[in-house]
Scaffold this active site. Sequence first.
Site, PDB file in Angstrom:
ATOM      1  CE1 TYR A 107      -2.516  -3.522   1.693  1.00 57.22           C
ATOM      2  CE2 TYR A 107      -4.110  -1.604   0.842  1.00 57.22           C
ATOM      3  CZ  TYR A 107      -4.175  -3.070   1.163  1.00 57.22           C
ATOM      4  OH  TYR A 107      -5.131  -3.897   1.068  1.00 57.22           O
ATOM      5  CE1 TYR A 127      -5.230  -4.703   4.284  1.00 56.42           C
ATOM      6  CE2 TYR A 127      -5.015  -6.955   4.668  1.00 56.42           C
ATOM      7  CZ  TYR A 127      -4.884  -6.015   4.057  1.00 56.42           C
ATOM      8  OH  TYR A 127      -4.831  -6.365   2.519  1.00 56.42           O
ATOM      9  CE  LYS A 135     -11.208  -5.420   7.223  1.00 53.13           C
ATOM     10  NZ  LYS A 135     -10.730  -6.585   7.012  1.00 53.13           N
TER      11      LYS A 135
END
Length: 392
Positions: free
Chosen positions: A201, A385, A297
């Site tokens: 990321y 996460y 998610k």
Amino acid sequence: MRTTVGIIGGGPAGLLLARLLHRVGIDCVVLEARTREYVEHRQRAGMLEQGTVDALRACGAAARLEAEGLVHQGIELRFAGERHHIDFPVLTGGRTVTIYAQTEIVKDLVALQLADGPPLLFEAQALAVEKPESEQPVVRFLHEGREQTLTCDWVAGCDGFHGISRDAFPAATSRTYAHDYPYSWLGVLADVAPSCDELIYARGENGFALHSMRSPSVSRLYLQVPNGTEPDDWPDDRIWDELAARFAIDADWTLGRGPITAKSVTPMRSHVHEPMRHGRLLLAGDAAHIVPPTGAKGLNLAVSDVRVLGRAFAELHRTGSEQLLDSYSELCLDRVWQATRFSYDMTRMLHAQPNGDAFESRMQLARLHRITASRHAAAELAANYTGLPLPL
Ligand code: RFL
Ligand code: PHB
């Protein structure tokens, strides 16, 4: 037609629910608007929480996932020319995540369903859910060129963000909370070995980039782009140059390039519909809520809704009690809001503000520095996460 649970939508939520019901002997019918070919090739998610893997395993749908899924021990955060590993097992007491594409989950579930499951109809487009307040709600749908009805004891609306199930909720008792973000993701699939062992990321000065993967020879990459971008605005060379710039670090690291085989643009939104139940109609997955993909998610939330719903139907079937069904919406929404918050925070922390707000940019760096400096802050990211516990 008649069934106990009418399931609208043959995405991950609807297909998994059908398996869970079948396992405990509850009959259902799945109506899917698209063709099998279409649902099996729609490029989407790839990162699975442990709970999602466990749910697929529990219904016998994890054989290929176990052979081909890539278990990851963490993610990398890249910003200000530095790289930082967030170690999930160390920070969470042993939890990991698995990379396995949503397309493959759908293929595995469809195959099981067609082999021994209850009916799954493709090109069966639900038009409306009628009488959800009654004991016998009815789904009207189009199939094989004519309108038909499915009479049910219960209806599960698993028809995604653009579905019709939400329309059957009365406006007076429903509420939608929504937030649009001022950027989108350009996603590509490329025939090249990933240039990393775990997901990266990256907060680049020109915007966010994510390096993910599908297999040891296929990479999945995303770039923050302005809203309204068309995939063709970005020729392949431009994509690779921009990705390389956003992932650039001082250390010796290069981004491998290869042929791009798919390209698409996704807007970023948060959207929560409350409540998730009206009468005998229950929403699950994207039909009830969507999150921007930065926290990975969406699919995991769809699976956790369905795990709660599957248990609630199993309890009704076994004991006659509607207690879990009565608390379904409340049980799910707490976790939904936590995932909505986490996805929002991850998105805001990593994307460049289109207006170039310098204060906001410093706030992002301060948040990232806190995560990399404090075990406590990193553990909070890792817990979210890898997935918060199911409320059951
Ligand atoms: P789906 O997958 O949208 O399935 C709904 C199904 O319902 C059908 N349908 C109808 N059927 C009958 N009658 C009608 N009237 C109908 N209307 C619609 C549709 O054809 C479809 O087959 O919803 P579901 O099952 O709730 O699953 C949700 C997930 O698909 C979604 O949350 C994730 O893909 C989100 N997401 C990610 N989630 C993760 O957990 N991890 C990730 O890494 C991740 N990455 C992503 C993502 C989504 C992305 N995009 C494209 C939005 C990356 C991207 C780029
Ligand atoms: C993906 O592999 O498609 C993926 C992974 C992590 C995300 C979003 C998408 O946060």
